[in-house]
Scaffold this motif. Sequence first.
Motif, PDB file in Angstrom:
ATOM      1  N   LYS A   1       0.834  -1.212   0.000  1.00  0.00           N
ATOM      2  CA  LYS A   1       0.000   0.000   0.000  1.00  0.00           C
ATOM      3  C   LYS A   1       0.868   1.261   0.000  1.00  0.00           C
ATOM      4  O   LYS A   1       0.629   2.193  -0.762  1.00  0.00           O
ATOM      5  CB  LYS A   1      -0.927  -0.021   1.214  1.00  0.00           C
ATOM      6  CG  LYS A   1      -1.924   1.088   1.259  1.00  0.00           C
ATOM      7  CD  LYS A   1      -2.834   0.914   2.473  1.00  0.00           C
ATOM      8  CE  LYS A   1      -3.772   2.068   2.624  1.00  0.00           C
ATOM      9  NZ  LYS A   1      -4.620   1.922   3.820  1.00  0.00           N
ATOM     10  N   ARG A   2       1.909   1.279   0.859  1.00  0.00           N
ATOM     11  CA  ARG A   2       2.812   2.432   0.939  1.00  0.00           C
ATOM     12  C   ARG A   2       3.542   2.681  -0.370  1.00  0.00           C
ATOM     13  O   ARG A   2       3.692   3.822  -0.808  1.00  0.00           O
ATOM     14  CB  ARG A   2       3.840   2.219   2.056  1.00  0.00           C
ATOM     15  CG  ARG A   2       3.580   2.965   3.307  1.00  0.00           C
ATOM     16  CD  ARG A   2       4.731   3.009   4.301  1.00  0.00           C
ATOM     17  NE  ARG A   2       5.719   1.960   4.252  1.00  0.00           N
ATOM     18  CZ  ARG A   2       5.668   0.826   4.937  1.00  0.00           C
ATOM     19  NH1 ARG A   2       4.651   0.570   5.707  1.00  0.00           N
ATOM     20  NH2 ARG A   2       6.639  -0.063   4.837  1.00  0.00           N
ATOM     21  N   ARG A   3       4.029   1.615  -0.972  1.00  0.00           N
ATOM     22  CA  ARG A   3       4.778   1.735  -2.229  1.00  0.00           C
ATOM     23  C   ARG A   3       3.874   1.932  -3.421  1.00  0.00           C
ATOM     24  O   ARG A   3       4.320   2.367  -4.478  1.00  0.00           O
ATOM     25  CB  ARG A   3       5.638   0.492  -2.463  1.00  0.00           C
ATOM     26  CG  ARG A   3       6.929   0.537  -1.717  1.00  0.00           C
ATOM     27  CD  ARG A   3       7.808  -0.639  -1.949  1.00  0.00           C
ATOM     28  NE  ARG A   3       8.095  -0.925  -3.339  1.00  0.00           N
ATOM     29  CZ  ARG A   3       8.842  -1.924  -3.743  1.00  0.00           C
ATOM     30  NH1 ARG A   3       9.378  -2.741  -2.873  1.00  0.00           N
ATOM     31  NH2 ARG A   3       9.058  -2.138  -5.016  1.00  0.00           N
ATOM     32  N   ASN A   4       2.624   1.533  -3.264  1.00  0.00           N
ATOM     33  CA  ASN A   4       1.673   1.574  -4.369  1.00  0.00           C
ATOM     34  C   ASN A   4       2.183   0.776  -5.565  1.00  0.00           C
ATOM     35  O   ASN A   4       1.999   1.157  -6.714  1.00  0.00           O
ATOM     36  CB  ASN A   4       1.337   3.014  -4.757  1.00  0.00           C
ATOM     37  CG  ASN A   4       0.059   3.088  -5.576  1.00  0.00           C
ATOM     38  OD1 ASN A   4      -0.821   2.239  -5.436  1.00  0.00           O
ATOM     39  ND2 ASN A   4      -0.032   4.087  -6.429  1.00  0.00           N
ATOM     40  N   SER A   5       2.870  -0.323  -5.247  1.00  0.00           N
ATOM     41  CA  SER A   5       3.378  -1.234  -6.268  1.00  0.00           C
ATOM     42  C   SER A   5       3.696  -2.573  -5.602  1.00  0.00           C
ATOM     43  O   SER A   5       3.789  -2.653  -4.380  1.00  0.00           O
ATOM     44  CB  SER A   5       4.616  -0.658  -6.953  1.00  0.00           C
ATOM     45  OG  SER A   5       5.687  -0.565  -6.046  1.00  0.00           O
ATOM     46  N   PRO A   6       3.874  -3.621  -6.407  1.00  0.00           N
ATOM     47  CA  PRO A   6       4.156  -4.942  -5.822  1.00  0.00           C
ATOM     48  C   PRO A   6       5.432  -4.962  -4.987  1.00  0.00           C
ATOM     49  O   PRO A   6       6.382  -4.225  -5.237  1.00  0.00           O
ATOM     50  CB  PRO A   6       4.300  -5.852  -7.043  1.00  0.00           C
ATOM     51  CG  PRO A   6       3.539  -5.158  -8.125  1.00  0.00           C
ATOM     52  CD  PRO A   6       3.738  -3.689  -7.862  1.00  0.00           C
ATOM     53  N   VAL A   7       5.427  -5.830  -3.982  1.00  0.00           N
ATOM     54  CA  VAL A   7       6.594  -6.077  -3.130  1.00  0.00           C
ATOM     55  C   VAL A   7       6.869  -7.570  -3.204  1.00  0.00           C
ATOM     56  O   VAL A   7       5.970  -8.381  -2.993  1.00  0.00           O
ATOM     57  CB  VAL A   7       6.325  -5.644  -1.670  1.00  0.00           C
ATOM     58  CG1 VAL A   7       7.476  -6.039  -0.771  1.00  0.00           C
ATOM     59  CG2 VAL A   7       6.047  -4.146  -1.596  1.00  0.00           C
ATOM     60  N   ASP A   8       8.098  -7.939  -3.509  1.00  0.00           N
ATOM     61  CA  ASP A   8       8.462  -9.346  -3.664  1.00  0.00           C
ATOM     62  C   ASP A   8       7.514 -10.058  -4.639  1.00  0.00           C
ATOM     63  O   ASP A   8       7.106 -11.196  -4.416  1.00  0.00           O
ATOM     64  CB  ASP A   8       8.467 -10.084  -2.315  1.00  0.00           C
ATOM     65  CG  ASP A   8       9.524  -9.577  -1.363  1.00  0.00           C
ATOM     66  OD1 ASP A   8      10.530  -9.011  -1.838  1.00  0.00           O
ATOM     67  OD2 ASP A   8       9.360  -9.764  -0.141  1.00  0.00           O
ATOM     68  N   LYS A   9       7.140  -9.355  -5.689  1.00  0.00           N
ATOM     69  CA  LYS A   9       6.234  -9.853  -6.733  1.00  0.00           C
ATOM     70  C   LYS A   9       4.831 -10.146  -6.203  1.00  0.00           C
ATOM     71  O   LYS A   9       4.074 -10.891  -6.822  1.00  0.00           O
ATOM     72  CB  LYS A   9       6.815 -11.081  -7.431  1.00  0.00           C
ATOM     73  CG  LYS A   9       8.152 -10.801  -8.104  1.00  0.00           C
ATOM     74  CD  LYS A   9       8.720 -12.029  -8.750  1.00  0.00           C
ATOM     75  CE  LYS A   9      10.091 -11.728  -9.325  1.00  0.00           C
ATOM     76  NZ  LYS A   9      10.760 -12.929  -9.801  1.00  0.00           N
ATOM     77  N   CYS A  10       4.483  -9.545  -5.084  1.00  0.00           N
ATOM     78  CA  CYS A  10       3.151  -9.719  -4.496  1.00  0.00           C
ATOM     79  C   CYS A  10       2.387  -8.406  -4.574  1.00  0.00           C
ATOM     80  O   CYS A  10       2.937  -7.350  -4.251  1.00  0.00           O
ATOM     81  CB  CYS A  10       3.257 -10.125  -3.028  1.00  0.00           C
ATOM     82  SG  CYS A  10       4.068 -11.695  -2.725  1.00  0.00           S
ATOM     83  N   SER A  11       1.114  -8.506  -4.978  1.00  0.00           N
ATOM     84  CA  SER A  11       0.288  -7.300  -5.007  1.00  0.00           C
ATOM     85  C   SER A  11      -1.053  -7.503  -4.308  1.00  0.00           C
ATOM     86  O   SER A  11      -1.863  -6.586  -4.271  1.00  0.00           O
ATOM     87  CB  SER A  11       0.072  -6.827  -6.446  1.00  0.00           C
ATOM     88  OG  SER A  11      -0.438  -7.869  -7.233  1.00  0.00           O
ATOM     89  N   SER A  12      -1.274  -8.682  -3.744  1.00  0.00           N
ATOM     90  CA  SER A  12      -2.526  -8.968  -3.051  1.00  0.00           C
ATOM     91  C   SER A  12      -2.269  -9.948  -1.914  1.00  0.00           C
ATOM     92  O   SER A  12      -1.206 -10.581  -1.850  1.00  0.00           O
ATOM     93  CB  SER A  12      -3.542  -9.578  -4.020  1.00  0.00           C
ATOM     94  OG  SER A  12      -3.125 -10.885  -4.393  1.00  0.00           O
ATOM     95  N   LEU A  13      -3.260 -10.093  -1.045  1.00  0.00           N
ATOM     96  CA  LEU A  13      -3.142 -11.065   0.039  1.00  0.00           C
ATOM     97  C   LEU A  13      -2.967 -12.473  -0.511  1.00  0.00           C
ATOM     98  O   LEU A  13      -2.167 -13.253   0.012  1.00  0.00           O
ATOM     99  CB  LEU A  13      -4.360 -10.993   0.971  1.00  0.00           C
ATOM    100  CG  LEU A  13      -4.348 -11.960   2.152  1.00  0.00           C
ATOM    101  CD1 LEU A  13      -3.114 -11.762   3.021  1.00  0.00           C
ATOM    102  CD2 LEU A  13      -5.623 -11.812   2.968  1.00  0.00           C
ATOM    103  N   ASP A  14      -3.686 -12.813  -1.583  1.00  0.00           N
ATOM    104  CA  ASP A  14      -3.538 -14.140  -2.192  1.00  0.00           C
ATOM    105  C   ASP A  14      -2.099 -14.373  -2.664  1.00  0.00           C
ATOM    106  O   ASP A  14      -1.551 -15.462  -2.472  1.00  0.00           O
ATOM    107  CB  ASP A  14      -4.508 -14.325  -3.362  1.00  0.00           C
ATOM    108  CG  ASP A  14      -5.950 -14.487  -2.908  1.00  0.00           C
ATOM    109  OD1 ASP A  14      -6.183 -14.820  -1.725  1.00  0.00           O
ATOM    110  OD2 ASP A  14      -6.849 -14.282  -3.746  1.00  0.00           O
ATOM    111  N   ASP A  15      -1.485 -13.346  -3.257  1.00  0.00           N
ATOM    112  CA  ASP A  15      -0.084 -13.453  -3.695  1.00  0.00           C
ATOM    113  C   ASP A  15       0.839 -13.685  -2.496  1.00  0.00           C
ATOM    114  O   ASP A  15       1.764 -14.500  -2.558  1.00  0.00           O
ATOM    115  CB  ASP A  15       0.371 -12.177  -4.404  1.00  0.00           C
ATOM    116  CG  ASP A  15      -0.300 -11.940  -5.736  1.00  0.00           C
ATOM    117  OD1 ASP A  15      -0.934 -12.862  -6.276  1.00  0.00           O
ATOM    118  OD2 ASP A  15      -0.171 -10.796  -6.242  1.00  0.00           O
ATOM    119  N   ILE A  16       0.580 -12.959  -1.421  1.00  0.00           N
ATOM    120  CA  ILE A  16       1.418 -13.068  -0.222  1.00  0.00           C
ATOM    121  C   ILE A  16       1.293 -14.462   0.380  1.00  0.00           C
ATOM    122  O   ILE A  16       2.305 -15.099   0.715  1.00  0.00           O
ATOM    123  CB  ILE A  16       1.024 -11.985   0.814  1.00  0.00           C
ATOM    124  CG1 ILE A  16       1.319 -10.587   0.252  1.00  0.00           C
ATOM    125  CG2 ILE A  16       1.746 -12.210   2.142  1.00  0.00           C
ATOM    126  CD1 ILE A  16       0.675  -9.451   1.026  1.00  0.00           C
TER     127      ILE A  16
END
Length: 171
Positions: free
Chosen positions: A58-73
């Motif tokens: 949310k802070r970066r407004n971009s994916p982190v560690d190729k994750c962009s959603s809870l499902d990705d995480i």
Amino acid sequence: FAWKQRDSGRVIGGDWDQQENLVEIASRLKYNACMERWKLNKTWEETGIYNFMLEFIKRRNSPVDKCSSLDDIIARYERLDKLYEHIKLTGKLKTQRELNPSCFNEEGGIYLHVGRQNQVIFGGGGIHRLAIAKILKISSIPAQLGVLHPEALRTWKTYKQQPASSLTLIR
């Protein structure tokens, strides 16, 4: 001093390797989440990593560690559980080249710097793999060489290497 993996092998002087510029690796949430998960058998959700990652995205407004959603995480941390079990079974971390034949110089893996007194300093990449190595007491780990302090040049290649379990500092 936020060196990137493209700085691998650069010799850089200064006081970047001094204690006051470093923090304990145990102060990092991702590292602690790994310790809680695999040593204390907590769920990933109980470790707080899901909320941490969601806030970071949310802070970066971009994916982190190729994750962009809870499902990705959730999927990422399920893969990390499988990686942990594999390493526990085999007793070794694969090199980045073993994982991807086009990889060069351990890029994308554990990233380590060498300080003036040959202290190994974690450079930020591969924190989950490093945590696994420490938990499982893996004696030898593949890593990409980061920045070297010029005062270490005379002895760093011959210096008795530290086991992954002794690495405690982070940039």
